[in-house]
Design a protein around this motif. Structure first.
Motif, PDB file in Angstrom:
ATOM      1  N   TYR A 321       7.339 -12.878   7.934  1.00 30.24           N
ATOM      2  CA  TYR A 321       6.030 -12.252   7.765  1.00 30.24           C
ATOM      3  C   TYR A 321       5.808 -11.918   6.290  1.00 30.24           C
ATOM      4  CZ  TYR A 321       6.581 -11.773  12.785  1.00 30.24           C
ATOM      5  OH  TYR A 321       6.791 -12.037  14.123  1.00 30.24           O
ATOM      6  N   THR A 322       4.801 -12.529   5.705  1.00 32.61           N
ATOM      7  CA  THR A 322       4.466 -12.286   4.310  1.00 32.61           C
ATOM      8  C   THR A 322       3.289 -11.307   4.236  1.00 32.61           C
ATOM      9  OG1 THR A 322       5.207 -14.492   3.682  1.00 32.61           O
ATOM     10  CG2 THR A 322       3.765 -13.331   2.141  1.00 32.61           C
ATOM     11  N   GLN A 323       3.509 -10.196   3.531  1.00 29.67           N
ATOM     12  CA  GLN A 323       2.459  -9.186   3.412  1.00 29.67           C
ATOM     13  C   GLN A 323       1.742  -9.351   2.072  1.00 29.67           C
ATOM     14  OE1 GLN A 323       2.157  -7.554   6.170  1.00 29.67           O
ATOM     15  NE2 GLN A 323       4.132  -8.246   6.972  1.00 29.67           N
ATOM     16  N   SER A 324       0.442  -9.204   2.098  1.00 25.09           N
ATOM     17  CA  SER A 324      -0.349  -9.382   0.868  1.00 25.09           C
ATOM     18  C   SER A 324      -0.777  -8.065   0.235  1.00 25.09           C
ATOM     19  CB  SER A 324      -1.594 -10.225   1.181  1.00 25.09           C
ATOM     20  OG  SER A 324      -2.411  -9.538   2.128  1.00 25.09           O
ATOM     21  N   ASP A 325      -0.432  -6.944   0.896  1.00 22.97           N
ATOM     22  CA  ASP A 325      -0.963  -5.672   0.410  1.00 22.97           C
ATOM     23  C   ASP A 325       0.128  -4.596   0.267  1.00 22.97           C
ATOM     24  OD1 ASP A 325      -0.413  -5.381   3.084  1.00 22.97           O
ATOM     25  OD2 ASP A 325      -2.238  -4.274   3.551  1.00 22.97           O
ATOM     26  N   THR A 326       1.364  -5.018  -0.042  1.00 22.54           N
ATOM     27  CA  THR A 326       2.430  -4.030  -0.188  1.00 22.54           C
ATOM     28  C   THR A 326       3.012  -3.978  -1.606  1.00 22.54           C
ATOM     29  OG1 THR A 326       4.174  -5.576   0.489  1.00 22.54           O
ATOM     30  CG2 THR A 326       3.105  -4.275   2.224  1.00 22.54           C
TER      31      THR A 326
END
Length: 330
Positions: A321-326
């Motif tokens: 899971y790649t997060q774009s807002d962390t």
């Protein structure tokens, strides 16, 4: 660099961070950070480290507690001093936590003095842990070491022999590695693993559970020891496992688990329990400083996570899971 090789090089990474942090602290006066109420904050593994750091501050008589950075983003005036932990200093939540408390004195611990978190803090200490892998190993232990040195600078020398840590690290890693063939067999294909500890070891348990989730994709959770006795342990059986950290009630709990056929790994400085049945004991050195103990205790969990990752065919597999807002962009 692979996760297992990164775990193995911690004697060197801790030695490098010890030298770098000591050099920086020699030119800083942090005593003003010792007054009032202190919050230690971070996210993910950095929050687990924050729990350990807050416990050591409490042991030394300070009013301190750990708070997840996301819980501080509303900007409530909850602390006089904030110690902010983030390996690379780019966690959005931790940076905003400092920005939302502009009246608080602050200390950031990162590996980059030009990072957003370093720039948001009143003071900064640089880690020199070199490369890290996923899950974090050198970043976690180096952060704890730098925090331990910082607390000594804030409150006065604790008498802790930090210079011995690289040698202790190598010895504890050797002891843990000796137990891994047994643990790999007992813990393979667990449907869930709980990690349990009290006081500062609540943070260690949380950190260990995160390692197991990230490296082996096994559902894992961290619990406080006494809380664990009040119901959570009821779901554990021969298909699950428990990793315990501590020298108190954890010993009897480990024997309780073995009695019902649940594999248990006990990381303890006590020497009056031995491997038996489904219980495996890893002995570590005793010591007063809770941060030093937190560093030492995580080594067996790091190596166990590597063993279970290998057994599941997930060696060095990247996050799904790649997060774009962390993270703040470099």
């Amino acid at each position: 660099m692979s996760y297992r090789s990164t775990v193995a090089r911690q004697p060197e990474s801790l030695g490098d961070t010890l030298a770098a942090a000591k050099a920086e602290l020699a030119s800083k006066d942090l005593k003003a950070l010792g007054s009032g109420l202190t919050v230690v904050t971070g996210v993910g593994a950095s929050y687990a480290a924050a729990v350990v750091v807050a416990a050591e501050l409490q042991r030394r008589g300070r009013r301190a507690f750990a708070v997840r950075s996301g819980e501080m983003m509303a900007g409530y005036d909850i602390a006089d001093t904030v110690i902010a932990l983030s390996h690379r200093g780019r966690s959005i939540e931790t940076v905003e936590a400092l920005q939302q408390l502009p009246k608080a004195k602050s200390l950031a611990i990162t590996n980059n003095p030009e990072s957003p978190l370093a720039k948001a803090a009143s003071h900064h200490i640089r880690l020199d842990n070199g490369s890290d892998a996923t899950p974090s190993s050198t970043g976690y232990t180096a952060t704890l070491l730098a925090a331990g040195l910082a607390i000594d600078a804030i409150l006065g020398d604790s008498g802790t022999d930090w210079t011995a840590l690289p040698e202790i690290t190598a010895e504890v890693q050797r002891r843990a590695a000796e137990k891994m063939p047994r643990l790999a067999e007992l813990f393979r294909e667990r449907r869930a693993i709980d990690c349990v500890g009290a006081g500062a070891s609540i943070g260690t348990a949380d950190g260990a559970s995160l390692l197991l989730r990230e490296a082996a994709r096994i559902p894992a959770s961290g619990y406080e020891t006494r809380h664990y006795l009040h119901g959570p342990m009821e779901s554990m059986d021969a298909a699950t496992g428990v990793v315990l950290f501590g020298d108190g009630r954890e010993l009897a709990l480990a024997e309780n688990l073995d009695a019902i056929g649940c594999p248990a790994a006990l990381v303890t400085s006590k020497t009056d329990l031995n491997d038996k049945g489904k219980l495996t004991v890893i002995n570590v050195p005793a010591g007063e400083n809770l941060i030093l103990r937190g560093i030492i205790d995580i080594f067996p969990a790091q190596i166990l996570a590597a063993e279970l990752s290998d057994a599941a065919g997930l060696t060095d597999v990247k996050f799904r899971y790649t997060q774009s807002d962390t993270k703040i962009a470099a």
